[in-house]
Design a protein around this motif. Structure first.
Motif, PDB file in Angstrom:
ATOM      1  N   UNK A  52       6.063   0.270   6.324  1.00  9.62           N
ATOM      2  CA  UNK A  52       6.587   1.950   6.242  1.00  9.62           C
ATOM      3  C   UNK A  52       6.420   2.290   7.194  1.00  9.62           C
ATOM      4  N   UNK A  53       6.653   2.170   8.549  1.00  6.16           N
ATOM      5  CA  UNK A  53       6.331   2.576   9.462  1.00  6.16           C
ATOM      6  C   UNK A  53       6.140   4.134   9.825  1.00  6.16           C
ATOM      7  N   UNK A  54       7.005   5.063   9.041  1.00  2.00           N
ATOM      8  CA  UNK A  54       6.600   6.165   8.699  1.00  2.00           C
ATOM      9  C   UNK A  54       5.217   6.740   8.579  1.00  2.00           C
ATOM     10  N   UNK A  55       4.102   5.933   7.253  1.00  2.00           N
ATOM     11  CA  UNK A  55       3.219   6.333   7.013  1.00  2.00           C
ATOM     12  C   UNK A  55       2.421   6.123   7.539  1.00  2.00           C
ATOM     13  N   UNK A  56       1.596   5.611   8.803  1.00  2.24           N
ATOM     14  CA  UNK A  56       1.239   5.207   9.375  1.00  2.24           C
ATOM     15  C   UNK A  56       0.663   6.246   9.927  1.00  2.24           C
ATOM     16  N   UNK A  57      -0.688   5.818  10.336  1.00  2.00           N
ATOM     17  CA  UNK A  57      -1.407   7.267  10.870  1.00  2.00           C
ATOM     18  C   UNK A  57      -1.716   6.767  12.972  1.00  2.00           C
ATOM     19  N   UNK A  58      -1.991   5.467  12.788  1.00  2.00           N
ATOM     20  CA  UNK A  58      -2.336   4.792  13.894  1.00  2.00           C
ATOM     21  C   UNK A  58      -0.961   4.097  14.178  1.00  2.00           C
ATOM     22  N   UNK A  59      -0.145   4.901  15.091  1.00  2.00           N
ATOM     23  CA  UNK A  59       0.670   3.232  16.165  1.00  2.00           C
ATOM     24  C   UNK A  59       0.523   1.551  16.196  1.00  2.00           C
ATOM     25  N   UNK A  72       0.893  -0.865  -0.003  1.00  2.00           N
ATOM     26  CA  UNK A  72       0.010  -0.061  -0.097  1.00  2.00           C
ATOM     27  C   UNK A  72       1.076   1.503   0.105  1.00  2.00           C
ATOM     28  N   UNK A  73       2.479   1.474   1.264  1.00  2.00           N
ATOM     29  CA  UNK A  73       2.513   2.271   1.307  1.00  2.00           C
ATOM     30  C   UNK A  73       4.081   2.598   0.492  1.00  2.00           C
ATOM     31  N   UNK A  74       4.352   0.954  -0.041  1.00  2.00           N
ATOM     32  CA  UNK A  74       5.505   0.909  -0.382  1.00  2.00           C
ATOM     33  C   UNK A  74       5.914   1.627  -2.111  1.00  2.00           C
TER      34      UNK A  74
END
Ligand code: CP
Length: 305
Positions: A225-232, A159-161
């Motif tokens: 991609x941790x940096x793209x997640x709004x919810x940790x 999704x984010x890659x």
């Protein structure tokens, strides 16, 4: 491609890919050619990078170009509130081409619209990473001796890659069969799948990786991609979804190569590194040759044999 920006993999054709890959082969055979000594290459990175920035700077330096730029916005006037437009106009005063990474999707397109010099997109948010795509195509062609009719698995954060998005779109030119492995919440976006459907190519979606490994020629692992997640919490749930271990490659095809745009976090255990099928470090090295090919092409400088 001379004097043109490279913002998206859509900006160039299959013929362009082939020209760049063929030129990159020349640079791999002889990377030190002083042919850009009259040029200044700017690298401006608003997001962290090791491979993309340093391989562009290495590519430019090996060709004799001067390199300027910043890798930390805190050391630039962006920190004082300077706009992207003003930053690009200033950097274009000092350079012949600008390599830019930015966290906002669409920022590279915007920069290309306001810049008097070509912009090379080194990654814009989760949108596109076209130069990574070209080095991935180079790596696939080099290891498989062809690009047509391959079975390619993409595993992880589809999704984010952004590297996945650019590469899937480019591979639709080569009759690829796609094997898409991801958690439900990180599936390849429909906007990218559309390109596969338009070419009537096969794609298969999975949530488990094991059954895919014996079927494919390239296993393209990606980092969640941790940096793209709004919810940790959502990141915590999926962060270790796929971990490739050496043993899992026992039944792989002989020609299979494991690729990863890097950095890796937990997706590939270190025992895979010594397996001859591991190709990710060489893949990153190929980035220098492909970026040498791109810089000379965009700056319109001839390369002798
Ligand atoms: N593959 C890649 O884009 O790596 P960096 O983030 O280190 O540039």
């Amino acid at each position: 491609m001379k004097n043109k920006s490279l913002v998206s993999i859509h900006d160039i054709t299959k013929e362009d890919y082939n020209k760049i890959l063929n030129l990159a082969e020349k640079f791999e055979a002889n990377p030190k050619r002083i042919i850009l000594e009259d040029y200044v290459v700017a690298t401006i990175f608003f997001e962290p990078s090791t491979r993309t920035r340093l391989s562009f700077e290495s590519a430019a330096s090996r060709l004799g170009a001067k390199v300027i730029g910043f890798s930390d916005v805190a050391s630039s006037s962006v920190k004082k509130g300077e706009s992207l437009k003003d930053t690009i106009l200033m950097v274009s005063n000092y350079s012949d081409v600008i390599v830019m990474r930015h966290p906002k999707e669409g920022s590279a397109r915007y920069a290309s619209e306001v810049s008097p010099v070509p912009i090379i997109n080194a990654g814009d948010g989760s949108n596109q990473h076209p130069t990574q795509c070209l080095l991935d195509l180079y790596s696939i062609r080099k290891t498989q001796k062809k690009l047509e009719n391959l079975d390619i698995a993409f595993v992880g954060d589809l999704k984010y890659g952004r590297t996945v998005h650019s590469l899937v779109i480019a591979l639709t030119n080569y009759k690829t069969t796609f094997h898409l492995v991801s958690p439900e919440e990180l599936k390849l976006p429909s906007s990218v799948k559309r390109y596969i459907k338009e070419k009537n190519l096969e794609y298969h979606q999975y949530t488990e990786m094991d059954e895919v490994i014996p079927k494919v020629d390239i296993l393209y692992m990606t980092r969640i991609q941790q940096e793209r997640f709004a919810d940790p919490l959502e990141y915590e749930r999926v962060k270790n979804a796929y971990v490739l271990k050496n043993k899992m490659l026992d039944d792989a095809k002989k020609n299979l190569r494991v690729m990863h745009p890097l950095p890796r976090v937990n997706e590939i255990t270190v025992d895979v590194d010594d397996n001859p099928k591991a190709y990710y470090f060489k893949q990153a090295q190929n980035g220098v040759y492909v970026r040498q090919a791109l810089l000379t092409t965009i700056l319109g400088v001839d390369v002798k044999n």
